[in-house]
Design a protein around this motif. Structure first.
Motif, mmCIF file in Angstrom:
data_model
loop_
_atom_site.group_PDB
_atom_site.id
_atom_site.type_symbol
_atom_site.label_atom_id
_atom_site.label_comp_id
_atom_site.label_asym_id
_atom_site.label_seq_id
_atom_site.Cartn_x
_atom_site.Cartn_y
_atom_site.Cartn_z
ATOM 1 N N SER B 84 0.813 -1.216 0.000
ATOM 2 C CA SER B 84 0.000 0.000 0.000
ATOM 3 C C SER B 84 0.843 1.262 0.000
ATOM 4 N N GLU B 85 2.171 1.111 -0.041
ATOM 5 C CA GLU B 85 3.057 2.268 -0.048
ATOM 6 C C GLU B 85 2.898 2.998 -1.382
ATOM 7 N N PRO B 86 2.520 4.276 -1.361
ATOM 8 C CA PRO B 86 2.328 4.985 -2.628
ATOM 9 C C PRO B 86 3.586 4.958 -3.486
ATOM 10 N N ALA B 159 -6.814 -0.509 4.840
ATOM 11 C CA ALA B 159 -5.951 0.274 5.723
ATOM 12 C C ALA B 159 -4.480 0.089 5.368
ATOM 13 N N ILE B 161 -1.933 0.863 7.111
ATOM 14 C CA ILE B 161 -1.158 0.445 8.279
ATOM 15 C C ILE B 161 -1.071 -1.081 8.378
ATOM 16 N N THR B 284 6.628 6.784 -1.193
ATOM 17 C CA THR B 284 6.560 8.170 -0.710
ATOM 18 C C THR B 284 6.972 8.331 0.748
ATOM 19 N N VAL B 327 3.694 18.338 -3.228
ATOM 20 C CA VAL B 327 4.077 16.927 -3.106
ATOM 21 C C VAL B 327 4.111 16.531 -1.633
ATOM 22 N N ASN B 330 0.612 16.218 -0.318
ATOM 23 C CA ASN B 330 -0.059 14.990 -0.756
ATOM 24 C C ASN B 330 0.322 13.822 0.130
ATOM 25 N N ILE B 331 1.630 13.738 0.457
ATOM 26 C CA ILE B 331 2.120 12.620 1.252
ATOM 27 C C ILE B 331 1.663 12.745 2.705
ATOM 28 N N ARG B 333 -0.964 14.344 3.842
ATOM 29 C CA ARG B 333 -2.406 14.109 3.899
ATOM 30 C C ARG B 333 -2.692 12.612 3.907
ATOM 31 N N PHE B 334 -1.947 11.876 3.088
ATOM 32 C CA PHE B 334 -2.071 10.416 3.055
ATOM 33 C C PHE B 334 -1.772 9.834 4.434
ATOM 34 N N HIS B 337 -4.424 10.580 6.992
ATOM 35 C CA HIS B 337 -5.602 9.749 6.772
ATOM 36 C C HIS B 337 -5.375 8.329 7.260
ATOM 37 N N GLU B 338 -4.173 7.829 7.065
ATOM 38 C CA GLU B 338 -3.875 6.437 7.383
ATOM 39 C C GLU B 338 -3.390 6.227 8.811
ATOM 40 N N CYS B 340 -3.297 5.370 12.452
ATOM 41 C CA CYS B 340 -4.273 4.532 13.148
ATOM 42 C C CYS B 340 -4.900 5.271 14.318
#
Lengths: 162, 439
Positions: B84-86, B159, B161, B284, B327, B330-331, B333-334, B337-338, B340
């Motif tokens: 799941s790593e961008p 998720a 995480i 990222t 940039v 974006n990271i 914010r990700f 969101h993620e 836990c």
């Protein structure tokens, strides 16, 4: 299984499938995630009565099941669309213009992010990296990768899946 | 150029058992089962194979921390297929095109630590790969190859995480994905408190080749280390995901020790012939590199000197039109969101960092913002349970260090008025609940 005080929110076949998840892995509790996924697929959300049923089936507390139901983005508390559109807004997809596709989804499906259409057919959401950076900006529908998102592709899918 | 995992990728039936076996598939498993578990583990140690999911921990060493089977008879191997790593998609491709390579590796690992259950935890968004694996597992079982091992799939539920080993194990135990604070490490007390080896898809995929050709062969292909410079070896190859502003995004396999610029060239160079500005080497979560730093060797040790790490080899190429504040936003914010939510510095600090960056992006930046971002980052990294939190602090500071001008030009000097820049491509919508009105 002891008698629930309310009727089970699942058909006999569905109950059998959920029961199956308690024996599929070496420890019964390990089946909770997949069982909840089945419930999300059938009800398009996890309702309070589903939480109670699962807690009893997996011999754990309602609080525990509620924690799982509210932690993971796949599980919703209100019904998602029959078809869930996901547009990735991870870095590679964002720089490829995922924002335009978000606006396109809102326009084409006629609902805002995380809302469901009145007929229950569609909902859409911005997703974190879905592992399809080679198809940026990547479109996921019902967990299946639909490749590079374009306005034409969105319109076509919305028509086909209605 | 040596290719280990991708050598048969042009064979359209490689995912089918018959084709896989005709090319030597499952012979290594048979060989491993005729060796003692210790002998298999010794070859893996010799190979210098390091975890290819992002942490780069020596695989043989990890296996070595599993207690003896007399002390703890029940143990598990878990395949971490929660990629799941961008910027990373190599596991997706490996599972789609070479599922049996990974399954064979899983069974070899089960033999090496004497586990009777082999799990594959796959992210829910890889539904197509789940179908491929389900079919491949059925083929493998029907051919009588599973021995005394039961292989079971489990799907994640969205998720990031869950890609972290202890959070993955919590999820497999039917709980929310809150990472644990080791010790104990999973190899001592993992899934259901039993010794558990968690290995990445790509790491497991290497095992049939190591068993077939020997650990020394694998070590010789990679970077052999440099004790004088305190650089440890990284054996074999790695499959890199390359995306962003390149002509040919996709997966590319290179021996450990290959310079980063070789990878960029293989992917066709910067798209449209534009000038290179920034390269993210490993997904990222890894700090960025400037265009001048692309000579960097891709292994698990050289990147340290550049202030970054190899991670899971998700290379994202960014050209001269990209803005590093956006940039970084974006990271962050990700990550916000993620997060836990378990640790206060990460839960609060990730949101805070994201909002500061948003305000800067929309022209509301103030002088205190840059030292504040620095301070917030310092108060998260190293003060939380897991690497996601560490990353929140490391990422924003990495972009500020390598690309200070992108940040400075957004902050008004005391004598000049604020100057909001036009929104660039990829900028987030301004319709957020805490949107700052433009002056």
């Amino acid at each position: 299984m002891s008698q629930a005080t309310t009727a089970a929110p699942f058909t006999p076949e569905q109950q059998k499938e959920l029961q199956g998840w308690t024996t599929y892995y070496p420890y019964p509790i390990m089946g909770l995630l997949e069982a909840m996924r089945s419930v999300q697929t059938w009800h398009r959300c996890i309702k309070p009565e589903d939480v109670v049923y699962l807690a009893e089936l997996f011999k754990t507390s309602v609080s525990h099941v509620h924690q799982v139901a509210t932690f993971f983005p796949m599980f919703t508390q209100r019904p998602a669309g029959k078809h869930r559109f996901g547009i990735c807004h991870g870095l590679s997809c964002a720089i490829a213009g995922s924002n335009k596709i978000s606006k396109c989804l809102e326009k084409t499906l006629g609902v805002r992010e995380h809302e469901t259409t009145a007929d229950g057919a569609f909902s859409w959401e911005e997703m974190e990296c879905i592992g399809a950076c080679d198809f940026a900006p990547a479109l996921l529908v019902d967990e299946h990768l639909k490749g590079k998102a374009t306005e034409e592709a969105v319109a076509k899918l919305a028509k086909e899946l209605k | 150029m040596t290719k280990i995992l991708t050598q048969h990728f042009d064979n359209p039936k490689y995912h089918e058992l018959e084709t896989y076996r005709s090319l030597g598939g499952y012979e290594a498993l048979a060989k491993a089962r005729n060796m003692t578990p210790q002998a298999v583990a010794d070859e893996v140690k010799k190979s210098n194979l390091r975890g290819l999911g992002g942490a780069g921990f020596p695989t043989g060493m990890k296996w070595g921390t599993v207690p003896p089977v007399e002390k703890a008879p029940e143990r598990f191997v878990v395949t971490n297929a929660d990629e799941s790593e961008p910027g990373c998609f190599k596991d997706r491709v490996l599972m789609t095109l070479a599922p049996h390579q990974m399954i064979e590796g899983l069974l070899i690992a089960c033999h090496a630590i004497q586990a009777k259950w082999g799990f594959i935890f796959i992210r829910g968004e890889y539904a197509d790969q789940y179908d491929v694996l389900k079919k491949a597992i059925a083929e493998m079982e029907a051919a009588g190859l599973s021995g005394d091992v039961k292989v079971r799939l489990m799907r994640g539920a969205g998720a990031y995480i869950c890609g972290l080993d202890t959070a993955l194990l919590e999820t497999m135990e039917g709980k929310k994905a809150w990472p644990r604070q080791p010790p104990p490490f999973p190899t001592v007390a993992g899934l259901m408190a039993k010794p558990t080896v968690v290995n990445n898809v790509e790491t497991l995929s290497m095992l049939p080749h190591i068993v077939a050709n020997g650990g020394q062969w694998f070590a010789d292909i990679g970077f052999k280390g440099d004790p004088e410079k305190k650089l440890n070896p990284s054996g074999g190859t790695a499959v890199f995901s390359i995306s962003g502003d390149v002509e040919k995004p996709g997966v590319y396999e290179f021996p450990m020790g290959t310079p980063l610029k070789t990878a960029i060239e293989a992917a066709g160079g910067v798209k449209g012939g534009r000038k290179l500005k920034c390269v993210i080497p490993g997904g990222t979560s890894t700090p960025p590199l400037t265009a001048e730093e692309v000579g960097m060797s891709m292994d698990f040790d050289h990147p340290r000197a550049f202030g970054t790490f190899l991670g899971a080899g998700g290379i994202v190429v960014l050209d001269e039109t990209r803005d590093m504040v956006e940039v970084a936003h974006n990271i962050e914010r990700f990550l916000a969101h993620e997060s836990c939510g378990q640790c206060t510095p990460c839960r609060e600090g990730s949101e805070w960092t994201t909002r500061i960056l948003e305000r800067i992006m929309e022209g509301g930046g103030v002088e205190a913002d840059l030292p504040n971002l620095q301070r917030v980052g310092e108060n998260i990294t190293g003060k939380v349970i897991c690497a996601l939190g560490d990353t929140v602090g490391v990422v924003v500071r990495g972009y500020m260090k390598k690309f200070p001008d992108d940040f400075k030009k957004r902050i008004p000097t005391p004598t000049a008025p604020a100057n909001p820049l036009p929104a660039a491509a990829g900028a987030q919508s301004a319709e957020r609940r805490d949107a700052i009105p433009q002056k």
